[in-house]
Enzyme design. Structure first.
Site, PDB file in Angstrom:
ATOM      1  CE1 TYR A 217      -9.283  -2.721   0.668  1.00 56.55           C
ATOM      2  CE2 TYR A 217      -8.603  -0.634  -0.277  1.00 56.55           C
ATOM      3  CZ  TYR A 217      -8.301  -1.799   0.410  1.00 56.55           C
ATOM      4  OH  TYR A 217      -7.011  -2.037   0.841  1.00 56.55           O
TER       5      TYR A 217
ATOM      6  CG  ASN B  78      -3.582  -2.445   6.941  1.00 57.69           C
ATOM      7  OD1 ASN B  78      -3.423  -1.946   5.821  1.00 57.69           O
ATOM      8  ND2 ASN B  78      -4.641  -3.160   7.264  1.00 57.69           N
TER       9      ASN B  78
ATOM     10  CD  GLU C 199      -8.892  -8.691  -3.674  1.00 55.12           C
ATOM     11  OE1 GLU C 199      -7.777  -9.186  -3.429  1.00 55.12           O
ATOM     12  OE2 GLU C 199      -9.711  -8.381  -2.784  1.00 55.12           O
TER      13      GLU C 199
ATOM     14  NE  ARG D  27      -2.272  -5.851   7.050  1.00 60.62           N
ATOM     15  CZ  ARG D  27      -3.409  -6.407   6.626  1.00 60.62           C
ATOM     16  NH1 ARG D  27      -3.941  -7.430   7.282  1.00 60.62           N
ATOM     17  NH2 ARG D  27      -4.010  -5.947   5.545  1.00 60.62           N
TER      18      ARG D  27
ATOM     19  CE  LYS E 250      -3.958  -2.208   2.313  1.00 58.01           C
ATOM     20  NZ  LYS E 250      -4.846  -2.177   3.508  1.00 58.01           N
TER      21      LYS E 250
ATOM     22  CB  THR F  43      -7.332  -6.268   9.611  1.00 59.87           C
ATOM     23  OG1 THR F  43      -7.768  -7.390   8.843  1.00 59.87           O
ATOM     24  CG2 THR F  43      -7.713  -4.982   8.909  1.00 59.87           C
TER      25      THR F  43
ATOM     26  CG  HIS G 299      -5.185  -5.965  -0.463  1.00 55.79           C
ATOM     27  ND1 HIS G 299      -6.403  -5.950   0.190  1.00 55.79           N
ATOM     28  CD2 HIS G 299      -5.329  -6.843  -1.501  1.00 55.79           C
ATOM     29  CE1 HIS G 299      -7.245  -6.763  -0.445  1.00 55.79           C
ATOM     30  NE2 HIS G 299      -6.614  -7.312  -1.474  1.00 55.79           N
TER      31      HIS G 299
END
Ligand code: DAT
Ligand code: MG
Length: 151
Positions: A51, A114, A128, A104, A11, A93, A117
């Protein structure tokens, strides 16, 4: 036989913090094969679609704003139980709850930052992968190490 595929992305916070190489290295070292890899800045519409399951939740707008705020590194990883293996390596998460040693759990402190993904099921993975990669961007190849990773 083609093994399971999953969609993983570093991310914007992970890219900005210089964690891309570390994240990819972990998956490589585990034995997962990179079959697609690129950097992009996600358009808002694509982020909303990616999302989509969270639409209407209180954190949705912030989540979309964050994921489009700076480039991401998107990848497709292939291997035995790739979806679950990648999720386990990412950790919970909320980084506050992520086990030490997970991505994470090592790199994050806030649920809204975080770092990574990863698809949560093979159905999500297929969806995805197709959202972020064209068929011509995915490669099929044999790695000489496979006989040493799989019995
Ligand atoms: P994951 O990314 O582990 O699959 P998810 O799909 O439930 O988690 O949520 C997607 C992202 O949305 C998650 O990485 C961080 C954010 N998020 C989830 N739950 C949240 C919450 N309660 N408050 C703020 N952000 C949240
Ligand atoms: Mg999810």
């Amino acid at each position: 036989m083609r093994l399971e595929r999953t969609y993983v992305m570093v991310k914007p916070d992970g890219v900005q913090r210089g964690l891309v190489s570390n994240v990819i290295a972990r998956f490589e070292r585990r034995g997962l094969k990179v079959v697609g890899l690129k950097m992009l800045q996600i358009p808002r519409e694509l982020a909303q679609e990616h999302y989509g399951e969270h639409k209407g939740k209180p954190f949705f707008e912030a989540l979309v704003g964050y994921i489009i705020s700076s480039p991401v590194v998107a990848m497709v990883l292939e291997g035995k139980n790739a979806v679950a293996v990648a999720r386990d390596m990412m950790g919970a998460t909320d980084p506050q709850k992520a086990a030490p040693g997970t991505i994470r759990g090592e790199f994050g402190l806030d649920i809204g930052r975080n770092v990574v993904h990863g698809s949560d099921s093979t159905t999500s993975a297929e969806r995805e992968i197709n959202l972020f990669f064209g068929q011509d961007e995915l490669v099929e190849y044999r790695m000489e190490t496979e006989a040493w990773i799989y019995e």
